[in-house]
Motif scaffolding. Structure first.
Motif, PDB file in Angstrom:
ATOM      1  N   ALA A 185       1.914   2.805  -2.809  1.00 33.80           N
ATOM      2  CA  ALA A 185       2.349   4.194  -2.976  1.00 33.80           C
ATOM      3  C   ALA A 185       3.637   4.458  -2.195  1.00 33.80           C
ATOM      4  CB  ALA A 185       1.246   5.151  -2.520  1.00 33.80           C
ATOM      5  N   LEU A 186       3.718   3.961  -0.974  1.00 29.22           N
ATOM      6  CA  LEU A 186       4.915   4.172  -0.166  1.00 29.22           C
ATOM      7  C   LEU A 186       6.095   3.371  -0.704  1.00 29.22           C
ATOM      8  CD1 LEU A 186       3.498   4.324   3.463  1.00 29.22           C
ATOM      9  CD2 LEU A 186       3.879   6.162   1.825  1.00 29.22           C
ATOM     10  N   ASP A 187       5.827   2.200  -1.276  1.00 27.05           N
ATOM     11  CA  ASP A 187       6.899   1.439  -1.930  1.00 27.05           C
ATOM     12  C   ASP A 187       7.477   2.235  -3.099  1.00 27.05           C
ATOM     13  OD1 ASP A 187       6.834  -0.717  -0.262  1.00 27.05           O
ATOM     14  OD2 ASP A 187       5.691  -2.020  -1.608  1.00 27.05           O
ATOM     15  N   LEU A 188       6.598   2.858  -3.873  1.00 24.96           N
ATOM     16  CA  LEU A 188       7.059   3.646  -5.017  1.00 24.96           C
ATOM     17  C   LEU A 188       7.854   4.865  -4.570  1.00 24.96           C
ATOM     18  CD1 LEU A 188       3.867   3.495  -7.288  1.00 24.96           C
ATOM     19  CD2 LEU A 188       6.070   2.381  -7.719  1.00 24.96           C
ATOM     20  N   LEU A 189       7.421   5.492  -3.469  1.00 22.34           N
ATOM     21  CA  LEU A 189       8.172   6.639  -2.959  1.00 22.34           C
ATOM     22  C   LEU A 189       9.534   6.187  -2.430  1.00 22.34           C
ATOM     23  CD1 LEU A 189       8.532   9.571  -2.206  1.00 22.34           C
ATOM     24  CD2 LEU A 189       7.161   9.167  -0.139  1.00 22.34           C
ATOM     25  N   ALA A 190       9.579   5.065  -1.720  1.00 23.83           N
ATOM     26  CA  ALA A 190      10.860   4.538  -1.239  1.00 23.83           C
ATOM     27  C   ALA A 190      11.779   4.214  -2.408  1.00 23.83           C
ATOM     28  CB  ALA A 190      10.625   3.296  -0.389  1.00 23.83           C
ATOM     29  N   LEU A 191      11.201   3.674  -3.464  1.00 18.27           N
ATOM     30  CA  LEU A 191      11.970   3.386  -4.678  1.00 18.27           C
ATOM     31  C   LEU A 191      12.590   4.670  -5.231  1.00 18.27           C
ATOM     32  CD1 LEU A 191      10.579   1.275  -7.666  1.00 18.27           C
ATOM     33  CD2 LEU A 191      11.721   3.435  -8.056  1.00 18.27           C
ATOM     34  N   LEU A 192      11.781   5.742  -5.297  1.00 14.74           N
ATOM     35  CA  LEU A 192      12.274   7.017  -5.815  1.00 14.74           C
ATOM     36  C   LEU A 192      13.406   7.565  -4.948  1.00 14.74           C
ATOM     37  CD1 LEU A 192      12.120   9.522  -7.659  1.00 14.74           C
ATOM     38  CD2 LEU A 192      10.278  10.375  -6.186  1.00 14.74           C
ATOM     39  N   VAL A 193      13.229   7.507  -3.625  1.00 13.77           N
ATOM     40  CA  VAL A 193      14.273   8.008  -2.726  1.00 13.77           C
ATOM     41  C   VAL A 193      15.554   7.202  -2.906  1.00 13.77           C
ATOM     42  CG1 VAL A 193      14.936   8.329  -0.320  1.00 13.77           C
ATOM     43  CG2 VAL A 193      12.614   8.910  -1.057  1.00 13.77           C
ATOM     44  N   ASP A 194      15.428   5.871  -2.934  1.00 16.43           N
ATOM     45  CA  ASP A 194      16.611   5.027  -3.122  1.00 16.43           C
ATOM     46  C   ASP A 194      17.286   5.322  -4.459  1.00 16.43           C
ATOM     47  OD1 ASP A 194      16.376   3.785  -0.706  1.00 16.43           O
ATOM     48  OD2 ASP A 194      15.512   1.931  -1.468  1.00 16.43           O
TER      49      ASP A 194
END
Length: 328
Positions: A185-194
């Motif tokens: 989940a945090l990887d996906l959020l980091a992906l979205l932010v990037d």
């Protein structure tokens, strides 16, 4: 084990204090201003999944405020992702204001002041985690608080779908699985932010590199599946097809090209095995996901400079080459 708090059994007068206490204990110290003369009952159901604290909240109209006086230097910093399910929220932080409707989500950072107002009865699910668990730049996160993310397109849709699914299965997974799900989940959020900050083109993005490793591992375990495709791979990893293509571009290849190369390499090796002649070229091709014999033959010749049949014969000991006199 979930923690359940409800003010339904309390008098309207007692609900104010109990609700303020419940909100603060669930999230971070907050000011709560209930907007009804007789406050409606409220419920909070919280559980943990790895580093995530997942809370479903439903209550009546109110304003919650994280003022500067409630923030101390000793507080642990948290990020809160809120997925709106019913009612409309107006959120303010870092000089911005956004309106979040059902199906949309937003981010808050507990290290700075924010305010959220809900003018009607509402329901939302929040996902709270320590700031240090999210691998993004502080300035990038700061520029995306109080921003409405629509959960119907792109990587935002993938993230919204994933975290909504997490909320449904929290009670059914063990701790080890829960920790891995939370990391994803945090990887996906980091992906979205990037993605929103235009950083996906960075050639050494740690998030993209880690994702690429997981994707390639999945491909290798499913090479034999003729239906393996960018669409199915993206769905399994809760990402958009566009992002999947992007991380392979950073690796200097394409999704289809990488799959084809791995399949061809496995076929090449199998064609050199002692029983390859008995097995046959077509069977070996199907074993590694090639449906069309003609397509396999063309791809093999393009890659290795000879047909699969020529490669098979080329790799046989002299005594086993068909059409030759073994006694010669």
């Amino acid at each position: 084990m979930p923690v359940i708090v409800s003010t339904a059994e309390l008098s309207a007068a007692d609900r104010v204090e109990r609700w303020h206490e419940a909100v603060t204990n669930t999230f971070v110290p907050l000011g709560v201003d209930l907007l009804e003369e007789e406050p409606s009952p409220g419920d909070i159901v919280s559980d943990r999944l790895g580093v995530l604290r997942i809370s479903r909240v439903q209550a009546g109209p109110q304003t919650v405020t994280r003022s500067s006086r409630l923030i101390t230097g000793e507080d642990q910093e948290f990020v809160i992702l809120t997925l709106q399910e019913r009612g409309t929220a107006v959120k303010e932080q870092d000089g911005r204001q956004c309106v979040v409707r059902p199906g949309q989500f937003s981010l808050s950072d507990s290290s700075r002041a924010f305010r959220k107002t809900l003018h009607e009865r509402f329901a939302f699910t929040s996902f709270q985690f320590p700031r240090e668990a999210l691998s993004v730049r502080h300035e990038d996160l700061r520029l995306l608080t109080a921003t409405t993310f629509t959960g119907s397109e792109g990587s935002a849709a993938v993230l919204a779908q994933y975290v909504a699914g997490l909320a449904r299965v929290t009670a059914d997974v063990d701790d080890a699985v829960g920790r891995r799900l939370a990391v994803t989940a945090l990887d996906l959020l980091a992906l979205l932010v990037d993605e929103r900050r235009g950083r996906l083109s960075r050639p050494h993005s740690a998030t993209a590199a880690a994702t690429l490793v997981r994707v390639k591992d999945h491909i290798m375990r499913n090479l034999a599946d003729p239906d393996l495709s960018p669409r199915t791979i993206a769905a399994v990893h809760f990402m958009s097809v566009r992002y999947l293509h992007k991380i392979f571009e950073q690796d200097g290849t394409t999704v289809a090209g990488w799959i084809r190369a791995q399949r061809l390499e496995r076929c090449r090796r199998d064609l050199l095995r002692p029983r390859a002649l008995e097995t046959g070229v077509a069977v070996i091709a199907r074993r590694w996901g090639f449906v069309s014999a003609a397509h396999f033959s063309r791809a093999f010749r393009d890659a290795y400079g000879m047909t699969p049949r020529e490669w098979l014969v080329h790799g046989l000991p002299d005594a086993r080459r068909p059409g030759e006199d073994v006694a010669a």
